[in-house]
Scaffold this active site. Sequence first.
Site, PDB file in Angstrom:
ATOM      1  N   HIS A 107       0.838  -1.191   0.000  1.00 56.02           N
ATOM      2  CA  HIS A 107       0.000   0.000   0.000  1.00 56.02           C
ATOM      3  C   HIS A 107       0.877   1.247   0.000  1.00 56.02           C
ATOM      4  CE1 HIS A 107      -3.605   2.261   0.356  1.00 56.02           C
ATOM      5  NE2 HIS A 107      -3.331   2.744   1.555  1.00 56.02           N
ATOM      6  N   HIS A 119      -3.834   8.811   1.081  1.00 60.58           N
ATOM      7  CA  HIS A 119      -3.701   7.553   0.339  1.00 60.58           C
ATOM      8  C   HIS A 119      -5.038   7.173  -0.267  1.00 60.58           C
ATOM      9  CE1 HIS A 119      -5.130   4.978   3.937  1.00 60.58           C
ATOM     10  NE2 HIS A 119      -5.203   6.243   4.315  1.00 60.58           N
ATOM     11  N   CYS A 208      -3.885   2.621  -5.487  1.00 62.92           N
ATOM     12  CA  CYS A 208      -3.108   3.520  -4.635  1.00 62.92           C
ATOM     13  C   CYS A 208      -1.736   3.835  -5.225  1.00 62.92           C
ATOM     14  CB  CYS A 208      -2.954   2.910  -3.239  1.00 62.92           C
ATOM     15  SG  CYS A 208      -2.089   1.318  -3.207  1.00 62.92           S
TER      16      CYS A 208
END
Length: 277
Positions: A107, A119, A208
């Site tokens: 991530h 994010h 992301c």
Amino acid sequence: MGAALSANSIIPPSTAVSSSQPEGYKSRPNLQTSACKPQTDQALTHAPPNMLDSLTFLIEKLFLLTNFYVFNKKSWLADECAPKTTTTAPPFKRGDLLEVQRTLFTHFGIYLGDNKVAHLMPDIMPVLTSDQKLITTVVTNKRLILGCIYRNASIRVDSVEDFAYGGSILVNDMDRSVKTPAMPNEDVARRAEKLVGAIPYSLLWNNCEHFVTYCRYGTPASQQTEKFCNYLKMAIRDQRSVLLTVFLGVMSIVCFGLAPSTTLPTILIPFTLWMAG
């Protein structure tokens, strides 16, 4: 997951920091930070628990089998979901690109300063409720997976602890693998702040990693997407996949009988894989 940007991507490829909201993004009020400890998804309690548990388990194992663990690195922040006894600021600079290994994938986020990270996060909770207290809690893996399936996401601002979700954070490591030089940190942070809000989600074309690479390098790309597509190509080119689909097709005919719903897939799928390989 540096793959090329598809024609359907909603992140503009311009390298300049625009003063207006980039086309394709729909703004939504800033989401506030939440407590570090994951809370119970109250809005999901009405759904059948066995179905949700089975679905998340199967999808998690699928990601593991396809080697979705692209990065395996150690850095600052070993266990950030433990109770905090100090208020020492993390050793990050505004505009830094942060990455952390979560259960299913790596991530990414952009550090904004003051212990805040922007994010892109898939989340099913905004679809189920309008209660901001529930929406702004840390996104658990179950919420994330269901958000991916429903293709609902937002660029949100959370604390470093919630972003890390108990994992180790790596700082600006992508700078070594991306040929394009990084933009000034302040420009990176401002670009990320302008994009905060609701956004359509695509696992392969708008995730992301696309968000952070657009903010930091000016062009959205995803090494995880490229790696996943490479594995998919390998599976299609492997002629053993043809034999596997033939076997599964024959088993479906044996179990469910000879019918168009079983016979046609048994013929068409192996034939397509054979031609593609």
